[in-house]
Design an enzyme around this catalytic site. Structure first.
Site, PDB file in Angstrom:
ATOM      1  N   ARG A   1       4.136  11.076  -1.581  1.00 54.70           N
ATOM      2  CA  ARG A   1       4.020  10.669  -0.178  1.00 54.70           C
ATOM      3  C   ARG A   1       5.324  10.900   0.574  1.00 54.70           C
ATOM      4  O   ARG A   1       6.351  10.315   0.241  1.00 54.70           O
ATOM      5  CB  ARG A   1       3.652   9.194  -0.120  1.00 54.70           C
TER       6      ARG A   1
ATOM      7  N   ASP B   1       1.991 -16.137   5.655  1.00 54.30           N
ATOM      8  CA  ASP B   1       1.539 -17.496   5.368  1.00 54.30           C
ATOM      9  C   ASP B   1       1.568 -17.805   3.872  1.00 54.30           C
ATOM     10  O   ASP B   1       1.908 -18.920   3.473  1.00 54.30           O
ATOM     11  CB  ASP B   1       0.137 -17.720   5.930  1.00 54.30           C
TER      12      ASP B   1
ATOM     13  N   HIS C   1       4.124  -5.034   8.948  1.00 63.25           N
ATOM     14  CA  HIS C   1       4.002  -5.055  10.404  1.00 63.25           C
ATOM     15  C   HIS C   1       2.685  -5.632  10.900  1.00 63.25           C
ATOM     16  O   HIS C   1       2.456  -5.687  12.100  1.00 63.25           O
ATOM     17  CB  HIS C   1       4.159  -3.628  10.937  1.00 63.25           C
TER      18      HIS C   1
ATOM     19  N   ASN D   1       8.073  -5.694  -1.013  1.00 64.28           N
ATOM     20  CA  ASN D   1       7.981  -4.575  -0.077  1.00 64.28           C
ATOM     21  C   ASN D   1       6.513  -4.526   0.343  1.00 64.28           C
ATOM     22  O   ASN D   1       5.694  -3.911  -0.336  1.00 64.28           O
ATOM     23  CB  ASN D   1       8.403  -3.260  -0.726  1.00 64.28           C
TER      24      ASN D   1
ATOM     25  N   GLU E   1      12.964  -9.391   1.233  1.00 66.35           N
ATOM     26  CA  GLU E   1      12.177  -8.252   1.702  1.00 66.35           C
ATOM     27  C   GLU E   1      12.971  -6.975   1.440  1.00 66.35           C
ATOM     28  O   GLU E   1      14.186  -6.944   1.668  1.00 66.35           O
ATOM     29  CB  GLU E   1      11.923  -8.400   3.204  1.00 66.35           C
TER      30      GLU E   1
ATOM     31  N   HIS F   1      12.789  -2.500   1.737  1.00 67.57           N
ATOM     32  CA  HIS F   1      12.134  -1.272   2.197  1.00 67.57           C
ATOM     33  C   HIS F   1      12.963  -0.083   1.743  1.00 67.57           C
ATOM     34  O   HIS F   1      14.195  -0.096   1.856  1.00 67.57           O
ATOM     35  CB  HIS F   1      11.987  -1.253   3.718  1.00 67.57           C
ATOM     36  N   ILE F   2      12.292   0.936   1.251  1.00 63.47           N
ATOM     37  CA  ILE F   2      12.965   2.136   0.759  1.00 63.47           C
ATOM     38  C   ILE F   2      13.649   2.877   1.897  1.00 63.47           C
ATOM     39  O   ILE F   2      14.793   3.305   1.792  1.00 63.47           O
ATOM     40  CB  ILE F   2      11.953   3.037   0.030  1.00 63.47           C
ATOM     41  N   SER F   3      12.941   3.023   3.005  1.00 57.83           N
ATOM     42  CA  SER F   3      13.494   3.737   4.165  1.00 57.83           C
ATOM     43  C   SER F   3      14.175   2.748   5.107  1.00 57.83           C
ATOM     44  O   SER F   3      14.023   1.529   4.980  1.00 57.83           O
ATOM     45  CB  SER F   3      12.375   4.483   4.909  1.00 57.83           C
TER      46      SER F   3
ATOM     47  N   ARG G   1      13.113   3.866  12.464  1.00 55.10           N
ATOM     48  CA  ARG G   1      11.842   4.601  12.512  1.00 55.10           C
ATOM     49  C   ARG G   1      11.016   4.193  13.732  1.00 55.10           C
ATOM     50  O   ARG G   1      11.554   3.675  14.699  1.00 55.10           O
ATOM     51  CB  ARG G   1      11.097   4.401  11.192  1.00 55.10           C
TER      52      ARG G   1
ATOM     53  N   ARG H   1       7.347  -0.298  13.593  1.00 52.35           N
ATOM     54  CA  ARG H   1       7.938  -0.761  12.330  1.00 52.35           C
ATOM     55  C   ARG H   1       9.048  -1.793  12.549  1.00 52.35           C
ATOM     56  O   ARG H   1       9.634  -2.291  11.589  1.00 52.35           O
ATOM     57  CB  ARG H   1       8.478   0.421  11.525  1.00 52.35           C
TER      58      ARG H   1
ATOM     59  N   TYR I   1      10.680   8.988   1.601  1.00 55.92           N
ATOM     60  CA  TYR I   1      10.648   8.072   0.459  1.00 55.92           C
ATOM     61  C   TYR I   1      11.231   8.653  -0.820  1.00 55.92           C
ATOM     62  O   TYR I   1      11.287   7.959  -1.836  1.00 55.92           O
ATOM     63  CB  TYR I   1       9.201   7.619   0.210  1.00 55.92           C
TER      64      TYR I   1
ATOM     65  N   PRO J   1       0.792  -1.225   0.000  1.00 59.98           N
ATOM     66  CA  PRO J   1       0.000   0.000   0.000  1.00 59.98           C
ATOM     67  C   PRO J   1       0.826   1.277   0.000  1.00 59.98           C
ATOM     68  O   PRO J   1       1.862   1.360   0.651  1.00 59.98           O
ATOM     69  CB  PRO J   1      -0.846  -0.105   1.267  1.00 59.98           C
ATOM     70  N   ASN J   2       0.323   2.232  -0.749  1.00 62.46           N
ATOM     71  CA  ASN J   2       0.824   3.603  -0.841  1.00 62.46           C
ATOM     72  C   ASN J   2       2.110   3.762  -1.630  1.00 62.46           C
ATOM     73  O   ASN J   2       2.553   4.887  -1.850  1.00 62.46           O
ATOM     74  CB  ASN J   2       0.969   4.241   0.547  1.00 62.46           C
TER      75      ASN J   2
ATOM     76  N   ALA K   1       3.091  -1.088   4.684  1.00 63.33           N
ATOM     77  CA  ALA K   1       2.442  -1.133   5.998  1.00 63.33           C
ATOM     78  C   ALA K   1       2.049  -2.557   6.400  1.00 63.33           C
ATOM     79  O   ALA K   1       2.005  -2.872   7.597  1.00 63.33           O
ATOM     80  CB  ALA K   1       1.220  -0.223   6.010  1.00 63.33           C
TER      81      ALA K   1
END
Length: 145
Positions: A17, A87, A80, A74, A98, A100-102, A107, A111, A22, A9-10, A77
């Site tokens: 954003r 699963d 977490h 990625n 996995e 993540h940009i940040s 953070r 997270r 990001y 999402p997002n 949200a």
């Protein structure tokens, strides 16, 4: 080798954003980075998928069974919160990284938990959009072993 890059999402709002976290590059730039890196790394196909819906992400992971060799994910949200995504990754047993940009570890406290990461063999964080290239490199190396 065929790879699937899944974004949660997002991420379609990249460039708009929270650019301080990001960056200012668009989602289209992210897609191009993944496809260009995939070609350069020897993948015959890199599909990039994004959804704001948990069920659509789970469906995409399940559909990947028998059709791709590796996944870069990625979950955003859902990282977490989603045991369903965890699963699904465990069910298909496709090697996954996995990303993540940040730097999620630096953070907010919430997270610090990654359910999806529990099914991944590697994790890339805090490298911006180029972290996707790094994740694809790790995936290639794993698939070539």
């Amino acid at each position: 080798m065929r790879a699937l890059v899944i974004n949660g999402p997002n991420l379609n709002m990249l460039g708009i954003r929270e650019p301080g976290i990001y960056g200012t590059e668009s989602y289209e730039t992210l897609v191009r980075i993944c496809q260009d890196a995939g070609r350069a790394l020897g993948f015959s196909k890199v599909e990039v998928f994004q959804s704001n819906h948990e069920g659509a992400i789970i469906d995409k992971i399940q559909d990947a069974y028998g059709t791709v060799d590796g996944i870069v994910i990625n979950p955003a949200a859902y990282t977490h919160t989603s045991i369903g995504i965890l699963d699904a990754l465990k069910a298909v047993a496709i090697p996954a990284v996995e990303v993540h940009i940040s730097d999620v570890d630096a953070r907010e406290e919430f997270r610090q938990v990654s359910y999806a990461g529990m099914a991944c063999f590697a994790r890339v964080t805090g490298e911006g959009l180029l972290g996707y290239r790094h994740a694809l490199e790790l995936l290639r190396d794993r698939l070539q072993d």
